[in-house]
Design a protein around this motif. Structure first.
Motif, mmCIF file in Angstrom:
data_model
loop_
_atom_site.group_PDB
_atom_site.id
_atom_site.type_symbol
_atom_site.label_atom_id
_atom_site.label_comp_id
_atom_site.label_asym_id
_atom_site.label_seq_id
_atom_site.Cartn_x
_atom_site.Cartn_y
_atom_site.Cartn_z
ATOM 1 N N ILE A 52 0.830 -1.224 0.000
ATOM 2 C CA ILE A 52 0.000 0.000 0.000
ATOM 3 C C ILE A 52 0.856 1.263 0.000
ATOM 4 O O ILE A 52 0.698 2.163 0.849
ATOM 5 N N THR A 113 1.043 4.681 13.354
ATOM 6 C CA THR A 113 0.259 4.483 12.128
ATOM 7 C C THR A 113 -0.249 5.801 11.549
ATOM 8 O O THR A 113 -0.268 6.832 12.232
ATOM 9 N N GLY A 114 -0.697 5.725 10.319
ATOM 10 C CA GLY A 114 -1.304 6.887 9.689
ATOM 11 C C GLY A 114 -2.503 7.378 10.485
ATOM 12 O O GLY A 114 -2.690 8.586 10.676
ATOM 13 N N SER A 115 -3.304 6.444 10.962
ATOM 14 C CA SER A 115 -4.478 6.827 11.756
ATOM 15 C C SER A 115 -4.071 7.679 12.958
ATOM 16 O O SER A 115 -4.760 8.635 13.313
ATOM 17 N N VAL A 118 -3.512 11.193 11.936
ATOM 18 C CA VAL A 118 -4.800 11.857 11.689
ATOM 19 C C VAL A 118 -5.419 12.300 13.013
ATOM 20 O O VAL A 118 -5.920 13.429 13.137
ATOM 21 N N TYR A 141 -10.578 8.276 2.647
ATOM 22 C CA TYR A 141 -10.177 7.283 3.651
ATOM 23 C C TYR A 141 -9.116 7.912 4.532
ATOM 24 O O TYR A 141 -8.121 8.438 4.024
ATOM 25 N N HIS A 142 -9.312 7.873 5.846
ATOM 26 C CA HIS A 142 -8.333 8.485 6.745
ATOM 27 C C HIS A 142 -7.859 7.558 7.857
ATOM 28 O O HIS A 142 -7.000 7.959 8.633
ATOM 29 N N GLY A 143 -8.424 6.357 7.968
ATOM 30 C CA GLY A 143 -7.884 5.438 8.953
ATOM 31 C C GLY A 143 -8.928 4.684 9.747
ATOM 32 O O GLY A 143 -10.135 4.815 9.520
ATOM 33 N N GLU A 214 -7.664 14.732 1.355
ATOM 34 C CA GLU A 214 -6.532 14.125 0.642
ATOM 35 C C GLU A 214 -6.280 14.946 -0.631
ATOM 36 O O GLU A 214 -7.203 15.108 -1.433
ATOM 37 N N GLU A 219 -7.658 5.533 -1.521
ATOM 38 C CA GLU A 219 -8.632 4.438 -1.443
ATOM 39 C C GLU A 219 -9.883 4.765 -2.252
ATOM 40 O O GLU A 219 -10.544 3.877 -2.791
ATOM 41 N N ASP A 247 -4.161 15.266 4.148
ATOM 42 C CA ASP A 247 -3.740 13.910 4.472
ATOM 43 C C ASP A 247 -2.849 13.416 3.337
ATOM 44 O O ASP A 247 -3.317 13.067 2.262
ATOM 45 N N ILE A 249 -0.765 10.849 3.648
ATOM 46 C CA ILE A 249 -0.281 9.545 4.093
ATOM 47 C C ILE A 249 -0.007 8.620 2.905
ATOM 48 O O ILE A 249 1.012 7.926 2.865
ATOM 49 N N GLN A 250 -0.908 8.631 1.934
ATOM 50 C CA GLN A 250 -0.694 7.791 0.745
ATOM 51 C C GLN A 250 -0.032 8.574 -0.392
ATOM 52 O O GLN A 250 0.762 8.033 -1.162
ATOM 53 N N LYS A 276 3.060 5.732 6.274
ATOM 54 C CA LYS A 276 3.425 4.759 5.227
ATOM 55 C C LYS A 276 4.921 4.777 4.874
ATOM 56 O O LYS A 276 5.696 4.084 5.515
HETATM 57 N N1 PMP Z 1 -4.965 8.276 5.315
HETATM 58 C C1 PMP Z 1 -4.807 7.810 4.071
HETATM 59 C C2 PMP Z 1 -4.918 8.772 2.917
HETATM 60 C C3 PMP Z 1 -4.527 6.463 3.839
HETATM 61 O O1 PMP Z 1 -4.396 5.996 2.592
HETATM 62 C C4 PMP Z 1 -4.408 5.585 4.966
HETATM 63 C C5 PMP Z 1 -4.100 4.113 4.796
HETATM 64 N N2 PMP Z 1 -4.455 3.530 3.588
HETATM 65 C C6 PMP Z 1 -4.570 6.122 6.241
HETATM 66 C C7 PMP Z 1 -4.839 7.473 6.376
HETATM 67 C C8 PMP Z 1 -4.467 5.269 7.478
HETATM 68 O O2 PMP Z 1 -3.166 4.846 7.706
HETATM 69 P P1 PMP Z 1 -2.881 3.551 8.626
HETATM 70 O O3 PMP Z 1 -3.500 2.388 7.920
HETATM 71 O O4 PMP Z 1 -1.392 3.457 8.725
HETATM 72 O O5 PMP Z 1 -3.507 3.825 9.953
#
Ligand code: PMP
Length: 432
Positions: A52, A113-115, A118, A141-143, A214, A219, A247, A249-250, A276
């Motif tokens: 991912i 983690t990304g979550s 956030v 998608y944010h977590g 984002e 996602e 965001d 993260i991706q 990530k």
């Molecule tokens: N924000 C975005 C834009 C993501 O793509 C993701 C994971 N796909 C997350 C947050 C959450 O990250 P994590 O799975 O590491 O908690």
């Protein structure tokens, strides 16, 4: 293969039912190198997915692992005592920060983690504004934690867990393709909706704390917003004196061919999240980066046991250096264009392959059925064909109808072409 089957059967027996095996043939992984990965039965796959979008510098990048080994031998974990590992990464992140944050930012590490990043952003926005309402976008998608789930649009992820944080309103995320934007006005309409959410004290948010978005949806289906959307959000946020949060993260850390996807739009957020690829070769690490004007927390205002993980931080700094030294941003831009071109050629005369989109090596290709409706089954079948022929690809989109490619940025053109031969065969095979 047989060993893969054995492990898969064991996984199904003893692992959580939440684990979602993506294939219909048993594959279990053993070792990775660069943009390839080997399974326990000795088959090699081209990895067009990189866990991912995590392995931007490739599986087990030796330059990164050298620093990891050195750090592991010295010190793995502390909390808030200064370490060179943490301070080096903060300096590195400033070096690559987008224009309006460079030299004027702070970085907070919390959970890995990304979550977690956030959640820190949500707290920071609420703390600075005194507000409690947040604007997010459909398709986001944010977590998987409560605040991040509340921001995530897809009800399927969260309806069994309500109430979450209460005041999140989801506005339309404009997409020229999906909107079939005949009047070319989906961007203006989306911005107007955001303004109305902020200004209408009854139907909207009584007390807004920020806008969370984002800069390219992952996602949701690798959706690049139209020119002007992020700029418009920037203006609305500034006018209402609330933070604009990206965001990344991706989309960040080189994935899109810029350090940050926001740079494609020349728009600076007040707060941004990264994770990530931040942990270099797949170590869990996330950060929330914000303008220094928002640096109002008292000591201890945000916490997390792993906010001083020296090994993950060393790996992150080294990975950024590696991207700089090998000019992988330019490579991602060039190779991404090439991949999109080849996919577009495959779509010529094929009504089932709709838009091919993305930036850099953040790539999506949308599939529809004979009637023009989103076709998740086709993408699932393409993914299976690719697995069977040694290429790892992923899916995205609410209907699962987007073929998503997030290869390591170290992917060579030759290897990309080998993977594309398979992907194009798969498309032909499934949509014939
Ligand atoms: N924000 C975005 C834009 C993501 O793509 C993701 C994971 N796909 C997350 C947050 C959450 O990250 P994590 O799975 O590491 O908690």
């Amino acid at each position: 293969g047989p060993k893969g089957r054995e492990l898969l059967e064991k996984q199904e027996r003893i692992d959580s039912s939440a684990v979602k095996y993506p294939g219909n043939i048993p594959i279990a992984f053993d070792a990775g190198k660069g943009a390839t990965v080997r399974d326990v039965d000795g088959n090699t796959y081209i990895d067009m997915f990189a866990g991912i979008g995590v392995l931007n510098v490739g599986h087990s990048n030796p330059y990164v692992l050298e620093a990891v080994r050195e750090q592991t031998d010295k010190l793995v974990h502390t909390v808030d005592f200064p370490t060179e590992a943490r301070l080096d990464l903060i300096e590195k992140l400033d070096e690559i920060a987008p224009a309006g944050l460079k030299g004027e930012n702070r970085v907070v590490f919390g959970g890995p983690t990304g979550s977690d990043a956030v959640e820190a952003a949500i707290k920071l926005a609420k703390y600075n504004t005194g507000g409690d309402g947040l604007i997010a976008f459909r398709g986001s998608y944010h977590g998987a934690t409560s605040g991040a789930m509340a921001l995530t649009a897809n009800k399927g992820f969260k309806d069994d867990y309500t109430p979450l944080i209460p005041d999140v309103v989801h506005a339309k995320y404009p997409s020229p393709f999906i909107d079939r934007d005949e009047d070319g006005d989906s961007c203006a309409r989306a911005l107007k909706e955001v303004e109305e959410i902020i200004e209408d004290p009854y139907g909207g948010l009584a007390n807004p704390a920020g806008i969370f978005v984002e800069p390219i949806q992952g996602e949701g289906g690798v959706i690049v917003p139209p020119e002007g959307f992020l700029k418009g959000l920037r203006e609305i946020a500034t006018e209402n004196d609330i933070p604009l949060m990206f965001d990344e993260i991706q989309s960040g850390l080189g994935r899109s061919g810029q350090w940050w996807a926001s740079e494609w739009h020349g728009v600076t957020p007040d707060i941004m999240t990264t994770a990530k690829a931040l942990g270099g070769v797949g170590f869990p690490l996330s950060a929330t980066i914000y303008h220094e004007d928002l640096d109002t927390w008292d000591a201890g205002g945000h916490a997390g046991t792993y906010r001083g993980h020296t090994v993950a931080m060393r790996a992150g700094t080294r990975a950024i250096e590696y991207i700089q030294e090998h000019d992988l941003l330019a490579h991602a831009r060039d190779l991404g264009e090439h991949v999109r071109e080849r996919l577009r050629s495959a779509g010529k005369g094929n009504d089932r392959l709709g838009e091919v989109r993305g930036r850099g090596l953040f790539i999506g290709a949308a599939f529809v059925d004979e009637d023009g409706n989103p076709d998740g089954d086709a993408v699932k079948a393409i993914q299976q064909y690719c697995f069977e022929h040694g290429v790892l690809v992923w899916t995205a989109g609410r209907h699962g109808n987007v073929l998503r490619l997030l290869p390591p940025l170290v992917l060579t053109r030759d290897l990309a072409d080998t993977a594309l031969d398979v992907i194009v065969d798969a498309i032909d095979h499934v949509t014939a």
